[in-house]
Design an enzyme around this catalytic site. Structure first.
Site, PDB file in Angstrom:
ATOM      1  N   LEU A   1     -88.027  22.155  16.389  1.00 52.18           N
ATOM      2  CA  LEU A   1     -87.718  21.073  17.332  1.00 52.18           C
ATOM      3  C   LEU A   1     -87.331  19.775  16.630  1.00 52.18           C
ATOM      4  O   LEU A   1     -87.832  19.457  15.560  1.00 52.18           O
ATOM      5  CB  LEU A   1     -88.940  20.828  18.231  1.00 52.18           C
ATOM      6  CG  LEU A   1     -89.427  22.054  19.003  1.00 52.18           C
ATOM      7  CD1 LEU A   1     -90.627  21.689  19.863  1.00 52.18           C
ATOM      8  CD2 LEU A   1     -88.314  22.655  19.860  1.00 52.18           C
TER       9      LEU A   1
ATOM     10  N   GLY B   1     -83.758  15.786  19.893  1.00 56.24           N
ATOM     11  CA  GLY B   1     -82.982  16.260  21.044  1.00 56.24           C
ATOM     12  C   GLY B   1     -83.859  17.080  21.982  1.00 56.24           C
ATOM     13  O   GLY B   1     -83.844  16.888  23.205  1.00 56.24           O
ATOM     14  N   HIS B   2     -84.645  17.988  21.412  1.00 63.57           N
ATOM     15  CA  HIS B   2     -85.558  18.782  22.244  1.00 63.57           C
ATOM     16  C   HIS B   2     -86.590  17.877  22.928  1.00 63.57           C
ATOM     17  O   HIS B   2     -86.946  18.082  24.088  1.00 63.57           O
ATOM     18  CB  HIS B   2     -86.322  19.796  21.387  1.00 63.57           C
ATOM     19  CG  HIS B   2     -85.467  20.847  20.761  1.00 63.57           C
ATOM     20  ND1 HIS B   2     -85.195  20.868  19.406  1.00 63.57           N
ATOM     21  CD2 HIS B   2     -84.847  21.921  21.281  1.00 63.57           C
ATOM     22  CE1 HIS B   2     -84.442  21.906  19.135  1.00 63.57           C
ATOM     23  NE2 HIS B   2     -84.198  22.563  20.241  1.00 63.57           N
TER      24      HIS B   2
END
Ligand code: PAF
Length: 287
Positions: free
Chosen positions: A40, A43-44
Site C-alpha cells: 500500500l 493512493g490506497h
C-alpha cells in the site's frame, strides 16, 4: 477467527469476515470496501479515507490475485508486506483487513469464470488478455463475501474502474462504485506499487509520463485530430526515454471506444501504458 488484533483486526476466511460484518449490520451500520493487492501507498490510503467518509465501517482486502496475472507476469515478485499494510490501513481509518489465502478464494475445483466485454476489450485488454476476467472474478467474489454498500477504486486504473462499473450494472450487484482521483508524487508520477521496481534513472523517466499525457489531453481538448495527438504523444514518450510504448490513446471515458469522428467529443480520457526495462507503467488523464 481474528488472526491478529494489532494494529487492526485481520481475518482470512469468508466465515470470519461475515461474523464481523454481520455484527456491524445487526447494529445498522453501513459498510465501505476497498479492494487492494497490498504493497500500500498514499493512493490506497486516499481510497480508505474516502471509504471512511462514505460509511460507518471500512473493510480493506489485501490479496494478490493470481487469476489476473499471466504466467510470464510479475505475480512472483509482486511486493508483499502485510504487517506494514495493516499498520497503514489502521492509520487511515480502516476497521478490518481481509487477507484471504489463495485456497480460500480459489478452492480446489473452482472453474467458474466471468467473461467481460465492452470496456475490457482493448487497451489493457489487448496487451493483458487474462487480466480483466481475473479482476472481475475476484472483485465479484469479494463483493459477495464482504457485501459492502459502497466500494472504492482508484482512477489510476481507469479501464479497470470502467470494467467494474459495467460488471456491477450488468450483473446487478447491489453496491455503489466510487472512483477516487489518482494520487501523484511531487513530480506528478502516479503512485503505484510497481514504482518500487524503478531505480533513480528510470524514476526520472517515469516522472515524464504524466506531462506527456497532460499535453496530449490539452491538444485533444482543442479538437485536434486524435491520430496526430496520439502519434505525437507516442514520440514524446520515446524521446523521454521509455523503452517501449504499448499504447497511447484518447478514448471515450466510459466505453473506452475510439471516437469515430477522429476528434474528442464528450467526456474523454487519454490512457497510456509504457515500459521501463521490465516494469510496465500505466496512467491516464481527463481530456
Ligand atoms: O487494482 C487492484 O489492486 C486489483 O486489480 C484489485 C481491484 C484489488 C483486484 O485484484
Amino acid at each position: 477467527m481474528i488472526v491478529s488484533d494489532a494494529p487492526l483486526p485481520v481475518v482470512r476466511s469468508t466465515a470470519d469476515l461475515r461474523a464481523v460484518v454481520d455484527g456491524w449490520r445487526a447494529q445498522g451500520r453501513s459498510l465501505a470496501f476497498v479492494p487492494t493487492m497490498g504493497a500500500l501507498h498514499e493512493g490506497h490510503l486516499d481510497l480508505v479515507r474516502e471509504a471512511g467518509r462514505r460509511a460507518d465501517q471500512v473493510v480493506a482486502s489485501v490479496f494478490v490475485n493470481p487469476t489476473q496475472f499471466a504466467p510470464h507476469e510479475d505475480l512472483g515478485r509482486y511486493p508483499r508486506q502485510e504487517g506494514q499494510d495493516a499498520a497503514l490501513l489502521a492509520g487511515a481509518g480502516c476497521h478490518l483487513m481481509y487477507a484471504p489465502f489463495v485456497e480460500e478464494m480459489y478452492p480446489d475445483g473452482a472453474t467458474t469464470t466471468i467473461s467481460v466485454g465492452g470496456p475490457a476489450e482493448d487497451l489493457e485488454g489487448a496487451f493483458r488478455p487474462q487480466m480483466f476476467g481475473g479482476v472481475a472474478l475476484v472483485v465479484a467474489k469479494l463483493f459477495n463475501q464482504v457485501r459492502p454498500d459502497v466500494a472504492i477504486f482508484g482512477e489510476k486504473d481507469w479501464q479497470q474502474l470502467a470494467v467494474i462499473r459495467r460488471m456491477v450494472r450488468d450483473l446487478d450487484f447491489p453496491v455503489e462504485i466510487v472512483g477516487v482521483q489518482t494520487a501523484r508524487d511531487g513530480h506528478g508520477l502516479a503512485l503505484s506499487s510497481r514504482n518500487a521496481y524503478l531505480n533513480e534513472d528510470r524514476l526520472a523517466i517515469a516522472r515524464r509520463l504524466n506531462g506527456v499525457l497532460a499535453e496530449a489531453a490539452a491538444k485533444a481538448r482543442t479538437g485536434a485530430p486524435l491520430a496526430a495527438v496520439e502519434r505525437e504523444a507516442h514520440a514524446a514518450l520515446l524521446r523521454a526515454g521509455f523503452d517501449r510504448i504499448d499504447y497511447v490513446h484518447v478514448r471515450d471515458a466510459a466505453t473506452l471506444r475510439s471516437f469515430r469522428s477522429g476528434v474528442a467529443e464528450g467526456p474523454a480520457r487519454v490512457l497510456a501504458a509504457a515500459w521501463l526495462g521490465t516494469t510496465r507503467l500505466i496512467d491516464n488523464m481527463a481530456v
